[in-house]
Enzyme design. Structure first.
Site, PDB file in Angstrom:
ATOM      1  N   ASN A  33      -7.589   1.883   9.502  1.00 19.38           N
ATOM      2  CA  ASN A  33      -6.303   2.100  10.153  1.00 19.38           C
ATOM      3  C   ASN A  33      -6.549   2.097  11.652  1.00 19.38           C
ATOM      4  O   ASN A  33      -7.385   2.854  12.145  1.00 19.38           O
ATOM      5  CB  ASN A  33      -5.713   3.460   9.747  1.00 19.38           C
ATOM      6  CG  ASN A  33      -5.413   3.536   8.260  1.00 19.38           C
ATOM      7  OD1 ASN A  33      -5.504   2.534   7.546  1.00 19.38           O
ATOM      8  ND2 ASN A  33      -5.037   4.708   7.790  1.00 19.38           N
ATOM      9  N   GLU A  63      -3.634  -0.090   8.076  1.00 13.26           N
ATOM     10  CA  GLU A  63      -2.487   0.370   8.881  1.00 13.26           C
ATOM     11  C   GLU A  63      -2.634  -0.183  10.281  1.00 13.26           C
ATOM     12  O   GLU A  63      -3.724  -0.171  10.845  1.00 13.26           O
ATOM     13  CB  GLU A  63      -2.420   1.900   9.006  1.00 13.26           C
ATOM     14  CG  GLU A  63      -1.951   2.627   7.786  1.00 13.26           C
ATOM     15  CD  GLU A  63      -1.823   4.137   8.013  1.00 13.26           C
ATOM     16  OE1 GLU A  63      -1.599   4.574   9.163  1.00 13.26           O
ATOM     17  OE2 GLU A  63      -1.965   4.863   7.021  1.00 13.26           O
ATOM     18  N   HIS A  71      -2.798  10.954   0.459  1.00 11.66           N
ATOM     19  CA  HIS A  71      -2.310  10.766   1.824  1.00 11.66           C
ATOM     20  C   HIS A  71      -1.736  12.113   2.286  1.00 11.66           C
ATOM     21  O   HIS A  71      -0.550  12.231   2.591  1.00 11.66           O
ATOM     22  CB  HIS A  71      -1.279   9.631   1.880  1.00 11.66           C
ATOM     23  CG  HIS A  71      -1.103   8.997   3.233  1.00 11.66           C
ATOM     24  ND1 HIS A  71      -1.268   7.651   3.453  1.00 11.66           N
ATOM     25  CD2 HIS A  71      -0.768   9.521   4.427  1.00 11.66           C
ATOM     26  CE1 HIS A  71      -1.028   7.378   4.732  1.00 11.66           C
ATOM     27  NE2 HIS A  71      -0.712   8.504   5.349  1.00 11.66           N
ATOM     28  N   ARG A 104       0.861  -1.186   0.000  1.00  7.84           N
ATOM     29  CA  ARG A 104       0.000   0.000   0.000  1.00  7.84           C
ATOM     30  C   ARG A 104       0.898   1.237   0.000  1.00  7.84           C
ATOM     31  O   ARG A 104       1.611   1.488   0.966  1.00  7.84           O
ATOM     32  CB  ARG A 104      -0.899   0.000   1.235  1.00  7.84           C
ATOM     33  CG  ARG A 104      -1.710   1.270   1.383  1.00  7.84           C
ATOM     34  CD  ARG A 104      -2.674   1.209   2.577  1.00  7.84           C
ATOM     35  NE  ARG A 104      -3.449   2.436   2.619  1.00  7.84           N
ATOM     36  CZ  ARG A 104      -3.381   3.346   3.603  1.00  7.84           C
ATOM     37  NH1 ARG A 104      -2.598   3.160   4.642  1.00  7.84           N
ATOM     38  NH2 ARG A 104      -4.104   4.444   3.542  1.00  7.84           N
ATOM     39  N   TYR A 114      -4.703   1.937  15.609  1.00  7.93           N
ATOM     40  CA  TYR A 114      -3.540   1.925  16.506  1.00  7.93           C
ATOM     41  C   TYR A 114      -3.951   1.686  17.957  1.00  7.93           C
ATOM     42  O   TYR A 114      -3.300   0.946  18.678  1.00  7.93           O
ATOM     43  CB  TYR A 114      -2.751   3.239  16.370  1.00  7.93           C
ATOM     44  CG  TYR A 114      -2.096   3.334  15.013  1.00  7.93           C
ATOM     45  CD1 TYR A 114      -0.843   2.790  14.787  1.00  7.93           C
ATOM     46  CD2 TYR A 114      -2.768   3.908  13.927  1.00  7.93           C
ATOM     47  CE1 TYR A 114      -0.255   2.820  13.534  1.00  7.93           C
ATOM     48  CE2 TYR A 114      -2.192   3.945  12.670  1.00  7.93           C
ATOM     49  CZ  TYR A 114      -0.935   3.403  12.482  1.00  7.93           C
ATOM     50  OH  TYR A 114      -0.369   3.413  11.239  1.00  7.93           O
ATOM     51  N   GLU A 164      -7.510   8.601   5.781  1.00 11.09           N
ATOM     52  CA  GLU A 164      -7.847   9.290   7.032  1.00 11.09           C
ATOM     53  C   GLU A 164      -8.288  10.737   6.832  1.00 11.09           C
ATOM     54  O   GLU A 164      -7.604  11.670   7.292  1.00 11.09           O
ATOM     55  CB  GLU A 164      -6.671   9.222   8.010  1.00 11.09           C
ATOM     56  CG  GLU A 164      -6.226   7.811   8.331  1.00 11.09           C
ATOM     57  CD  GLU A 164      -5.193   7.734   9.456  1.00 11.09           C
ATOM     58  OE1 GLU A 164      -4.756   8.789   9.939  1.00 11.09           O
ATOM     59  OE2 GLU A 164      -4.849   6.610   9.850  1.00 11.09           O
TER      60      GLU A 164
HETATM   61  C1  FCB Z   1      -1.592   7.354  10.518  1.00 11.94           C
HETATM   62  C2  FCB Z   1      -1.110   7.862   9.184  1.00 11.94           C
HETATM   63  C3  FCB Z   1       0.242   7.340   8.792  1.00 11.94           C
HETATM   64  C4  FCB Z   1       1.174   7.285   9.980  1.00 11.94           C
HETATM   65  C5  FCB Z   1       0.554   6.555  11.128  1.00 11.94           C
HETATM   66  C6  FCB Z   1       1.443   6.406  12.341  1.00 11.94           C
HETATM   67  O1  FCB Z   1      -2.506   8.247  11.053  1.00 11.94           O
HETATM   68  O2  FCB Z   1      -2.032   7.522   8.176  1.00 11.94           O
HETATM   69  O3  FCB Z   1       0.722   8.139   7.749  1.00 11.94           O
HETATM   70  O4  FCB Z   1       1.545   8.570  10.341  1.00 11.94           O
HETATM   71  O5  FCB Z   1      -0.632   7.205  11.515  1.00 11.94           O
END
Ligand code: FCB
Length: 452
Positions: A295, A360, A119, A76, A297, A166
């Site tokens: 995405n 992500e 992006h 990607r 985290y 995002e």
């Molecule tokens: C996301 C972004 C990516 C990177 C990660 C850690 O929000 O899409 O570019 O910065 O966080």
């Protein structure tokens, strides 16, 4: 031994153009809002910029070969709009040629491209002071032109295209909190920007359908917020619903549920009258997609009361605050809660119903290279536990088709500069040497076994 992943589950890595390419003034590339922002003193930690980044523009062959060594099946990447259209409008063949070579290089190596169109690196000449940026209704149409150029040029080779990465970040961090380019801090503007990003997405999907071959997969990559209430008290539960409207349903509702809800309009009425939404816009945004990218985290815990320090980059969320999630955190300060990914997949499956790719997921750390290696056990644990969380969702029947580690290379991490490293591969920014971290070898093993 752990279960196998379903047949066909795709193992990938993700990157983005401004974070790795460098060569910002080569090949006819024009400036983007991130060039301007990163060169603004104080905007980025250590005043780092993406001028050189990982020099991927010159070293892409080496980087693709690393992917081959790891067994990566899908890559990607994002296209820099200002490389392809330096002024946001006029095509630069040299820029297109770079991505054509990259895509051909991937296909020659048996790696499937997943191409993100946007992006965050808007051409500077389309920005607020020049052409209105995402506050303008014209920029979505410029985005459609750009999408069509790429669709016509590469659509025969790239079967999976994501419109936006995002849009939450582009709108809220770019226009309200000021942490991202273009660095504005006017809450109300974030809603206008978010709507125009949504419109750009919808119109680009419709335009791409006309030029892409049948069977192409068109998606959007959202950083939906997995929210949990700090307690069962009604005011905390209400605070979660309030944040959910602003953080998630601002995007989900027009894309997948027919339009912005009255609850969202009501909860933000003090900030904006929503006059930027014109008749027909929501129908354009709600065009059908083939899959959705998520995405993820960390989840967030929300309270109605200011129990934690730090602001919330959700404009209009004065009725809600972040609460601490006890337990381990990354160096970014992000709590590590893999079960949040299972919960989010369940929610997206329920609300969206499309096949999902986790586009992500990864861990930032202060990785240090010692004697030619990087021992990043913490990242291995993080990735393993999040992959287990995906398996847990799959066992509930949720159609998760692939996983993209963020990220292949340590890179320019936006407002955090180069200090926070997310790569499977360590980059020495003094000499651009690449070194596989332990996590890269571990991921290669997972791919080879197709199980954890
Ligand atoms: C996301 C972004 C990516 C990177 C990660 C850690 O929000 O899409 O570019 O910065 O966080």
């Amino acid at each position: 031994m752990s279960e196998r992943f379903p047949p066909g589950f795709v193992w990938g890595v993700a990157t983005s153009a401004y974070q790795i390419e460098g060569a910002v003034a080569e090949g006819g590339r024009g400036p983007s809002i991130w060039d301007t922002f990163s060169h603004t003193p104080g905007a980025v930690d250590n005043d780092d910029t993406g001028d050189e980044a990982c020099d991927h523009y010159h070293r892409w062959r080496e980087d693709l070969d690393i992917m081959v060594d790891l067994g990566i099946q899908s890559y990607r990447f994002s296209v820099a709009w200002p490389r392809v259209m330096p002024d946001g409008r006029t095509v630069n063949q040299e820029g297109l040629d770079f991505y054509r070579r990259l895509v051909d290089g991937l296909l020659e190596r048996g790696i499937r491209p997943l191409m993100t169109l946007y992006h965050w690196d808007l051409p500077q000449s389309l920005d607020v002071g020049d052409a209105g940026g995402w506050l303008s209704r014209d920029v979505p149409d410029r985005f459609v032109d750009y999408a069509l150029v790429l669709g016509k040029e590469l659509g025969d080779r790239v079967r999976s295209i994501t419109t936006l990465n995002e849009p939450w970040c582009s709108a809220y961090l770019g226009y309200a909190s000021g942490e991202h380019a273009p660095g504005l801090t006017i809450d109300a503007l974030a809603y206008r920007a978010a709507h125009h990003l949504n419109l750009a997405h919808g119109r680009a999907v419709t335009a791409l359908r006309d030029v892409l071959p049948a069977g192409s997969d068109i998606s959007v990559a959202l950083n939906l917020h997995q929210l949990e209430a700090a307690s069962e008290r009604p005011e905390d539960v209400a605070a979660v619903q309030h944040v959910d409207l602003i953080a998630n349903r601002m995007f989900l509702d027009p894309m997948f549920a027919g339009g912005y809800s009255d609850q969202l309009r009501d909860t933000t009425a003090g900030l904006t009258d929503w006059s930027f939404v014109r008749p027909g816009d929501e129908a354009e945004i709600g065009v059908a997609l083939d899959s959705i990218g998520l995405n993820f985290y960390n989840p967030s815990r929300i309270s109605a009361h200011p129990v934690a320090t730090g602001g919330m980059p959700f404009p209009g969320t004065h009725r809600a605050f972040f609460a601490d999630i006890p337990g381990p955190r990354t160096v970014m300060g992000w709590p590590i809660v893999p079960s949040g990914l299972t919960d989010l997949l369940v929610r997206v499956h329920r609300d969206v119903g499309l096949p999902i790719h986790v586009t992500e997921n990864g861990l930032g750390a202060h990785d240090v290279r010692v004697d030619g290696t990087v021992h990043d056990e913490e990242r291995i644990v993080y990735l393993r536990d999040h992959l287990s969380a995906i398996r847990a969702a799959q066992r509930q029947g949720i159609d998760v088709r692939g996983y993209y580690v963020w990220t292949l290379l340590d890179n320019f991490e936006w407002a955090w500069g180069y200090e926070k490293r997310f790569g499977l591969v360590h980059v020495d920014f003094a000499d651009q040497q690449r070194t596989l971290k332990d996590s890269a070898r571990w991921y290669a093993g997972v791919i080879a076994r197709h199980r954890l």
